[in-house]
Write a protein that holds these residues in place. Structure first.
Motif, PDB file in Angstrom:
ATOM      1  N   ALA A   8      -7.942  -2.522   2.645  1.00 29.60           N
ATOM      2  CA  ALA A   8      -7.283  -1.272   3.052  1.00 29.60           C
ATOM      3  C   ALA A   8      -6.077  -0.996   2.161  1.00 29.60           C
ATOM      4  CB  ALA A   8      -6.867  -1.359   4.520  1.00 29.60           C
ATOM      5  N   HIS A   9      -6.330  -0.607   0.923  1.00 28.88           N
ATOM      6  CA  HIS A   9      -5.254  -0.400  -0.045  1.00 28.88           C
ATOM      7  C   HIS A   9      -4.714   1.025  -0.048  1.00 28.88           C
ATOM      8  CE1 HIS A   9      -5.376  -4.354  -1.912  1.00 28.88           C
ATOM      9  NE2 HIS A   9      -6.698  -4.277  -1.926  1.00 28.88           N
ATOM     10  N   THR A  10      -5.382   1.943   0.637  1.00 28.48           N
ATOM     11  CA  THR A  10      -4.913   3.329   0.706  1.00 28.48           C
ATOM     12  C   THR A  10      -4.921   3.787   2.155  1.00 28.48           C
ATOM     13  OG1 THR A  10      -7.120   4.304   0.470  1.00 28.48           O
ATOM     14  CG2 THR A  10      -5.915   3.805  -1.573  1.00 28.48           C
ATOM     15  N   ALA A  11      -4.154   4.840   2.438  1.00 30.77           N
ATOM     16  CA  ALA A  11      -4.076   5.340   3.811  1.00 30.77           C
ATOM     17  C   ALA A  11      -5.433   5.777   4.346  1.00 30.77           C
ATOM     18  CB  ALA A  11      -3.063   6.475   3.893  1.00 30.77           C
ATOM     19  N   PRO A  12      -6.264   6.550   3.590  1.00 31.52           N
ATOM     20  CA  PRO A  12      -7.566   6.950   4.131  1.00 31.52           C
ATOM     21  C   PRO A  12      -8.469   5.757   4.470  1.00 31.52           C
ATOM     22  CG  PRO A  12      -6.996   8.334   2.258  1.00 31.52           C
ATOM     23  CD  PRO A  12      -5.986   7.225   2.297  1.00 31.52           C
ATOM     24  N   VAL A  13      -8.468   4.726   3.615  1.00 33.95           N
ATOM     25  CA  VAL A  13      -9.283   3.539   3.904  1.00 33.95           C
ATOM     26  C   VAL A  13      -8.739   2.824   5.135  1.00 33.95           C
ATOM     27  CG1 VAL A  13     -10.050   1.294   3.036  1.00 33.95           C
ATOM     28  CG2 VAL A  13      -9.980   3.272   1.501  1.00 33.95           C
ATOM     29  N   PHE A  14      -7.425   2.741   5.238  1.00 31.36           N
ATOM     30  CA  PHE A  14      -6.790   2.115   6.401  1.00 31.36           C
ATOM     31  C   PHE A  14      -7.187   2.832   7.686  1.00 31.36           C
ATOM     32  CE2 PHE A  14      -2.758   1.785   9.031  1.00 31.36           C
ATOM     33  CZ  PHE A  14      -2.977   0.484   9.442  1.00 31.36           C
ATOM     34  N   TYR A  15      -7.097   4.158   7.681  1.00 28.12           N
ATOM     35  CA  TYR A  15      -7.474   4.939   8.868  1.00 28.12           C
ATOM     36  C   TYR A  15      -8.952   4.734   9.214  1.00 28.12           C
ATOM     37  CZ  TYR A  15      -3.204   7.626   7.776  1.00 28.12           C
ATOM     38  OH  TYR A  15      -1.912   8.010   7.496  1.00 28.12           O
ATOM     39  N   THR A  16      -9.795   4.792   8.189  1.00 27.53           N
ATOM     40  CA  THR A  16     -11.240   4.694   8.420  1.00 27.53           C
ATOM     41  C   THR A  16     -11.622   3.343   9.021  1.00 27.53           C
ATOM     42  OG1 THR A  16     -11.689   6.210   6.577  1.00 27.53           O
ATOM     43  CG2 THR A  16     -13.510   4.813   7.328  1.00 27.53           C
TER      44      THR A  16
ATOM     45  N   THR B  21       0.803  -1.229   0.000  1.00 24.67           N
ATOM     46  CA  THR B  21       0.000   0.000   0.000  1.00 24.67           C
ATOM     47  C   THR B  21       0.831   1.272   0.000  1.00 24.67           C
ATOM     48  OG1 THR B  21      -0.116   0.054   2.419  1.00 24.67           O
ATOM     49  CG2 THR B  21      -1.845  -1.157   1.260  1.00 24.67           C
ATOM     50  N   GLY B  22       2.132   1.150   0.299  1.00 26.56           N
ATOM     51  CA  GLY B  22       2.987   2.331   0.338  1.00 26.56           C
ATOM     52  C   GLY B  22       2.841   3.170   1.592  1.00 26.56           C
ATOM     53  N   LEU B  23       2.273   2.612   2.662  1.00 22.47           N
ATOM     54  CA  LEU B  23       2.120   3.358   3.907  1.00 22.47           C
ATOM     55  C   LEU B  23       3.497   3.673   4.509  1.00 22.47           C
ATOM     56  CD1 LEU B  23      -0.790   1.433   5.686  1.00 22.47           C
ATOM     57  CD2 LEU B  23      -0.913   3.718   4.693  1.00 22.47           C
ATOM     58  N   SER B  24       3.659   4.908   4.996  1.00 27.15           N
ATOM     59  CA  SER B  24       4.902   5.287   5.662  1.00 27.15           C
ATOM     60  C   SER B  24       4.882   4.818   7.114  1.00 27.15           C
ATOM     61  CB  SER B  24       5.066   6.811   5.632  1.00 27.15           C
ATOM     62  OG  SER B  24       4.029   7.422   6.402  1.00 27.15           O
ATOM     63  N   ASP B  25       6.021   4.961   7.805  1.00 30.79           N
ATOM     64  CA  ASP B  25       6.109   4.610   9.227  1.00 30.79           C
ATOM     65  C   ASP B  25       5.070   5.379  10.038  1.00 30.79           C
ATOM     66  OD1 ASP B  25       8.083   2.736   9.084  1.00 30.79           O
ATOM     67  OD2 ASP B  25       9.710   4.084   9.639  1.00 30.79           O
ATOM     68  N   SER B  26       5.013   6.695   9.803  1.00 33.71           N
ATOM     69  CA  SER B  26       4.099   7.532  10.576  1.00 33.71           C
ATOM     70  C   SER B  26       2.644   7.223  10.240  1.00 33.71           C
ATOM     71  CB  SER B  26       4.395   9.010  10.333  1.00 33.71           C
ATOM     72  OG  SER B  26       4.288   9.325   8.946  1.00 33.71           O
ATOM     73  N   ALA B  27       2.349   6.908   8.971  1.00 35.80           N
ATOM     74  CA  ALA B  27       0.978   6.574   8.581  1.00 35.80           C
ATOM     75  C   ALA B  27       0.540   5.263   9.232  1.00 35.80           C
ATOM     76  CB  ALA B  27       0.861   6.472   7.063  1.00 35.80           C
ATOM     77  N   PHE B  28       1.451   4.293   9.259  1.00 34.45           N
ATOM     78  CA  PHE B  28       1.122   3.024   9.914  1.00 34.45           C
ATOM     79  C   PHE B  28       0.904   3.231  11.404  1.00 34.45           C
ATOM     80  CE2 PHE B  28       2.275  -0.774  12.278  1.00 34.45           C
ATOM     81  CZ  PHE B  28       1.450  -1.724  11.690  1.00 34.45           C
ATOM     82  N   ALA B  29       1.768   4.024  12.035  1.00 31.91           N
ATOM     83  CA  ALA B  29       1.638   4.278  13.473  1.00 31.91           C
ATOM     84  C   ALA B  29       0.306   4.965  13.775  1.00 31.91           C
ATOM     85  CB  ALA B  29       2.801   5.135  13.969  1.00 31.91           C
TER      86      ALA B  29
END
Length: 453
Positions: free
Chosen positions: A104-112, A49-57
């Motif tokens: 959850a293929h994108t950061a917004p979907v992952f967060y949601t 998905t290309g999530l960064s460290d901070s996005a994953f955290a």
């Protein structure tokens, strides 16, 4: 007469342990697994998905925002509608949301989805603690809570290898391994949720698997504890939510959870680094070892504390061991020493928690208990939101992975010091169970004033 009643209560307690705790344990294993399995998916999920460290955290932690916001309303709904239907609702919805994490293929979907997972699961843990206070008298409550807390380490003893093997299914039917993991483990939770509707009873008087004398004895023992708690604690939900003792316990629990989730979310990666390999089945099995030690500690310590009334002392000692273990695990290059330190950490912060929950349940009962327990867990659960950010922030600030673990270990040490300062020994609230310990804050006068108002 008294001997007959004690025998009936003892028999009822044993039967309730056998009937209720294994099922609640299964529920907790699935709950803990569904909130923590992103630790196993971290590398593959970020790669795809290309999530960064901070996005994953942030995604790992945002679960606890939704969880905290809906804890109190959910637990009050459980108090009103009963555990049977409400636990079914919680498990079915969180299982479905967890399965959707496969998309959850994108950061917004992952967060949601992580936020919605927290909303769906809100009320599960404090609901169980509240239910156990209605099924077990105070003299056996720490033991019951200890058995329930097996769910956390078992989630990794069983779930670690399971998650690792599901990750190794990468590519089967064109589905990534991390997607298999979310789908299978999420749908398992929903299936058990449906089962819960038919298996659980709301109160001892509904339990047809107990004899009439056993039901009466258990109801009487729990009722005596409730009357004693009512005499020492707040009499309304609003009073419980503003009680100085509840707020202090919430702060202590927050510190414990910072240590717990700061370790859990990154444990597979830490073990893989110690072993010099990638996350998979091997790491899953090795990761289970610290949790096996935690099971042993959680079996032994609450029983000893119930017999001797030393809940406070054991809680302080375990949290000190946990904090030191977390810190040492980040300082050593040795795989053996690192795993031993992690075993001490896991044993300490898991076994300390059932002892911690005996403090609020000594003076909270009824709807105030539902609200107060939920508030403690709600504020405490924010530790799961803060932990990844604190760990990553410390690592970046000091350019050292050890710094992040030092912050987490310090949180556990601070929790031990707060218990030592704010929790003191009290005479037993029930005759026959020896010297016990309960929570009496220095702000007791302010709490009493709150109740009068």
């Amino acid at each position: 007469m008294e001997t007959t009643r004690c025998a009936a209560e003892s028999s009822a307690t044993r039967k309730t342990m056998r009937h209720l705790l294994p099922f609640l344990l299964l529920m907790y294993v699935l709950a803990f697994l569904d909130r923590a399995n992103i630790g196993f998916a971290q590398h593959a999920l970020r790669h795809d998905t290309g999530l960064s460290d901070s996005a994953f955290a942030f995604g790992a932690g945002v679960f606890f925002i939704g969880y905290a916001l809906f804890e109190v309303p959910s637990n009050l709904a459980l108090h009103r509608f009963g555990a049977r239907g409400w636990m079914c609702r919680i498990m079915v919805t969180w299982g479905l949301v967890s399965a959707c994490m496969a998309f959850a293929h994108t950061a917004p979907v992952f967060y949601t989805l992580r936020f919605l997972l927290g909303v769906a699961e809100a009320g599960f843990f404090p609901g169980i603690v509240y239910c156990l206070s209605r099924w077990f008298p105070q003299r056996s409550r720490a033991r019951a809570l200890g058995l329930f807390y097996f769910g956390a380490p078992l989630a990794f003893i069983i779930g670690g290898p399971l998650s690792g093997m599901l990750l190794d299914l990468h590519g089967a039917f064109g589905i990534a391994g991390w997607q298999w993991m979310f789908i299978v483990e999420g749908l398992l939770a929903s299936a058990v949720g449906v089962w819960a509707f038919w298996y659980l009873d709301n109160r001892p008087s509904d339990a047809r698997w107990l004899g009439a004398d056993e039901r009466n004895a258990l109801e009487a023992a729990v009722g005596e504890d409730a009357r004693s708690a009512a005499a020492h604690g707040p009499h309304s939900v609003a009073g419980a939510l503003t009680d100085a003792r509840v707020l202090m316990l919430a702060a202590i629990y927050l510190l414990i959870q910072v240590s717990v989730y700061g370790v859990i979310f990154y444990l597979p990666q830490q073990v893989a680094q110690l072993l010099g390999t990638k996350v998979g089945a091997e790491v899953g099995f090795v990761t289970a070892l610290p949790w096996l030690c935690a099971v042993i500690a959680t079996w032994l310590v609450p029983r000893r504390a119930d017999r001797s009334g030393t809940h406070r002392g054991w809680a302080i000692g375990l949290l000190l061991v946990s904090g030191i273990g977390v810190i040492v695990s980040g300082m050593t290059p040795s795989a053996a020493v690192g795993l031993i330190a992690l075993a001490c950490a896991a044993s300490g912060f898991i076994a300390a928690q059932p002892l911690f929950w005996t403090f609020p349940t000594r003076y909270l009962t009824g709807a105030p208990a539902a609200g107060g327990i939920a508030l403690i867990n709600s504020i405490g659960s924010l530790g799961g939101f803060l932990a990844p950010t604190l760990r990553i922030g410390a690592e970046h600030a000091f350019a050292s992975a050890a710094a992040g673990l030092a912050v987490l270990g310090a949180a556990s040490l601070a929790a031990a010091l707060l218990i030592a300062a704010a929790v003191r020994r009290q005479p037993a609230l029930q005759a026959g169970n020896g010297a016990t310990q309960t929570f009496i804050a220095d702000a007791q006068a302010a709490s009493a004033s709150t109740r009068r108002s």
